[in-house]
Design a protein around this motif. Structure first.
Motif, PDB file in Angstrom:
ATOM      1  N   LEU A  13       0.567  -1.366  -0.026  1.00 27.60           N
ATOM      2  CA  LEU A  13      -0.047  -0.097  -0.129  1.00 27.60           C
ATOM      3  C   LEU A  13       0.735   1.245  -0.002  1.00 27.60           C
ATOM      4  O   LEU A  13       0.436   2.389  -0.569  1.00 27.60           O
ATOM      5  CB  LEU A  13      -0.901  -0.061   1.143  1.00 27.60           C
ATOM      6  CG  LEU A  13      -2.084  -1.050   1.138  1.00 27.60           C
ATOM      7  CD1 LEU A  13      -2.883  -1.289   2.404  1.00 27.60           C
ATOM      8  CD2 LEU A  13      -3.011  -0.809  -0.145  1.00 27.60           C
ATOM      9  N   GLU A  16       2.195   1.672  -3.617  1.00 24.34           N
ATOM     10  CA  GLU A  16       1.079   1.968  -4.405  1.00 24.34           C
ATOM     11  C   GLU A  16       0.595   3.554  -4.159  1.00 24.34           C
ATOM     12  O   GLU A  16       0.302   4.320  -5.133  1.00 24.34           O
ATOM     13  CB  GLU A  16      -0.316   1.243  -3.970  1.00 24.34           C
ATOM     14  CG  GLU A  16      -1.350   1.283  -5.115  1.00 24.34           C
ATOM     15  CD  GLU A  16      -2.476   0.214  -4.848  1.00 24.34           C
ATOM     16  OE1 GLU A  16      -3.669   0.401  -5.403  1.00 24.34           O
ATOM     17  OE2 GLU A  16      -1.925  -0.912  -5.143  1.00 24.34           O
ATOM     18  N   ASP A  17       0.637   4.131  -2.776  1.00 25.63           N
ATOM     19  CA  ASP A  17       0.467   5.402  -2.438  1.00 25.63           C
ATOM     20  C   ASP A  17       1.494   6.290  -3.137  1.00 25.63           C
ATOM     21  O   ASP A  17       1.392   7.400  -3.748  1.00 25.63           O
ATOM     22  CB  ASP A  17       0.548   5.609  -0.943  1.00 25.63           C
ATOM     23  CG  ASP A  17       0.123   6.979  -0.567  1.00 25.63           C
ATOM     24  OD1 ASP A  17      -0.730   7.816  -1.378  1.00 25.63           O
ATOM     25  OD2 ASP A  17       0.688   7.458   0.504  1.00 25.63           O
ATOM     26  N   ALA A  20       0.689   6.809  -6.695  1.00 26.18           N
ATOM     27  CA  ALA A  20      -0.609   7.568  -6.910  1.00 26.18           C
ATOM     28  C   ALA A  20       0.078   8.936  -6.664  1.00 26.18           C
ATOM     29  O   ALA A  20      -0.476   9.908  -7.790  1.00 26.18           O
ATOM     30  CB  ALA A  20      -1.472   7.223  -5.795  1.00 26.18           C
ATOM     31  N   ILE A  25      -1.009   6.252 -11.489  1.00 28.89           N
ATOM     32  CA  ILE A  25      -2.217   5.036 -11.421  1.00 28.89           C
ATOM     33  C   ILE A  25      -3.667   6.016 -11.443  1.00 28.89           C
ATOM     34  O   ILE A  25      -3.534   7.160 -11.164  1.00 28.89           O
ATOM     35  CB  ILE A  25      -1.979   4.607  -9.813  1.00 28.89           C
ATOM     36  CG1 ILE A  25      -2.718   3.376  -9.799  1.00 28.89           C
ATOM     37  CG2 ILE A  25      -2.214   5.673  -8.662  1.00 28.89           C
ATOM     38  CD1 ILE A  25      -2.495   2.706  -8.466  1.00 28.89           C
ATOM     39  N   PRO A  27      -7.223   6.531 -10.980  1.00 31.44           N
ATOM     40  CA  PRO A  27      -8.210   6.386  -9.807  1.00 31.44           C
ATOM     41  C   PRO A  27      -9.197   5.008 -10.028  1.00 31.44           C
ATOM     42  O   PRO A  27      -9.613   4.612  -9.040  1.00 31.44           O
ATOM     43  CB  PRO A  27      -8.809   7.826  -9.739  1.00 31.44           C
ATOM     44  CG  PRO A  27      -7.867   8.597 -10.567  1.00 31.44           C
ATOM     45  CD  PRO A  27      -7.197   7.885 -11.417  1.00 31.44           C
ATOM     46  N   ASP A  29      -8.517   2.357 -11.227  1.00 39.44           N
ATOM     47  CA  ASP A  29      -8.230   1.051 -10.740  1.00 39.44           C
ATOM     48  C   ASP A  29      -8.219   1.026  -9.259  1.00 39.44           C
ATOM     49  O   ASP A  29      -8.515  -0.252  -8.688  1.00 39.44           O
ATOM     50  CB  ASP A  29      -6.654   1.256 -11.255  1.00 39.44           C
ATOM     51  CG  ASP A  29      -6.283   0.900 -12.817  1.00 39.44           C
ATOM     52  OD1 ASP A  29      -7.314   0.323 -13.433  1.00 39.44           O
ATOM     53  OD2 ASP A  29      -5.237   1.009 -13.604  1.00 39.44           O
ATOM     54  N   VAL A  30      -7.998   2.038  -8.576  1.00 38.76           N
ATOM     55  CA  VAL A  30      -8.113   1.923  -6.963  1.00 38.76           C
ATOM     56  C   VAL A  30      -9.480   1.965  -6.744  1.00 38.76           C
ATOM     57  O   VAL A  30      -9.873   1.081  -5.769  1.00 38.76           O
ATOM     58  CB  VAL A  30      -7.543   3.521  -6.517  1.00 38.76           C
ATOM     59  CG1 VAL A  30      -7.698   3.157  -5.144  1.00 38.76           C
ATOM     60  CG2 VAL A  30      -6.148   3.595  -6.942  1.00 38.76           C
ATOM     61  N   GLU A  31     -10.379   2.175  -7.496  1.00 37.33           N
ATOM     62  CA  GLU A  31     -11.737   2.231  -7.328  1.00 37.33           C
ATOM     63  C   GLU A  31     -12.287   0.452  -7.431  1.00 37.33           C
ATOM     64  O   GLU A  31     -12.892   0.137  -6.560  1.00 37.33           O
ATOM     65  CB  GLU A  31     -12.632   3.192  -8.141  1.00 37.33           C
ATOM     66  CG  GLU A  31     -14.119   3.029  -7.848  1.00 37.33           C
ATOM     67  CD  GLU A  31     -14.583   3.624  -6.413  1.00 37.33           C
ATOM     68  OE1 GLU A  31     -15.627   2.937  -5.793  1.00 37.33           O
ATOM     69  OE2 GLU A  31     -13.855   4.346  -5.550  1.00 37.33           O
ATOM     70  N   GLN A  33     -10.281  -1.804  -6.842  1.00 35.25           N
ATOM     71  CA  GLN A  33      -9.660  -2.489  -5.705  1.00 35.25           C
ATOM     72  C   GLN A  33     -10.706  -2.273  -4.530  1.00 35.25           C
ATOM     73  O   GLN A  33     -10.913  -3.084  -3.639  1.00 35.25           O
ATOM     74  CB  GLN A  33      -8.248  -1.782  -5.656  1.00 35.25           C
ATOM     75  CG  GLN A  33      -7.228  -2.411  -6.371  1.00 35.25           C
ATOM     76  CD  GLN A  33      -5.942  -1.847  -6.326  1.00 35.25           C
ATOM     77  OE1 GLN A  33      -5.695  -0.635  -5.545  1.00 35.25           O
ATOM     78  NE2 GLN A  33      -5.075  -2.391  -6.724  1.00 35.25           N
TER      79      GLN A  33
END
Length: 74
Positions: A13, A16-17, A20, A25, A27, A29-31, A33
């Protein structure tokens, strides 16, 4: 083992942050997840509630059995 998994997930994480923050990255894709994790969480909650209800049923039955057994020792 759970501590290792937790630390590994925290590391992922963090990475990934970092990605971001560099705007590398999507958004969306994060949504995806988030939605996936929310679904898994709901499934776990449902399973927990079902198993908890079964445990409560067993405990209630055992309490009745204990009360019946206690009558015999008097």
């Amino acid at each position: 083992m759970m501590d290792f998994i937790k630390k590994s997930m925290d590391w992922v994480l963090e990475k990934e942050d970092e990605v971001a923050k560099k705007c590398a990255i999507k958004p969306e894709d994060v949504e995806k997840q988030i939605k996936s994790l929310e679904q898994k969480r709901e499934q776990l909650k449902k399973k927990y509630n079902e198993e908890d209800a079964e445990m409560q049923h067993i405990l209630s039955r055992l309490s009745i059995i204990k009360a019946d057994a206690s009558k015999c020792s008097r």
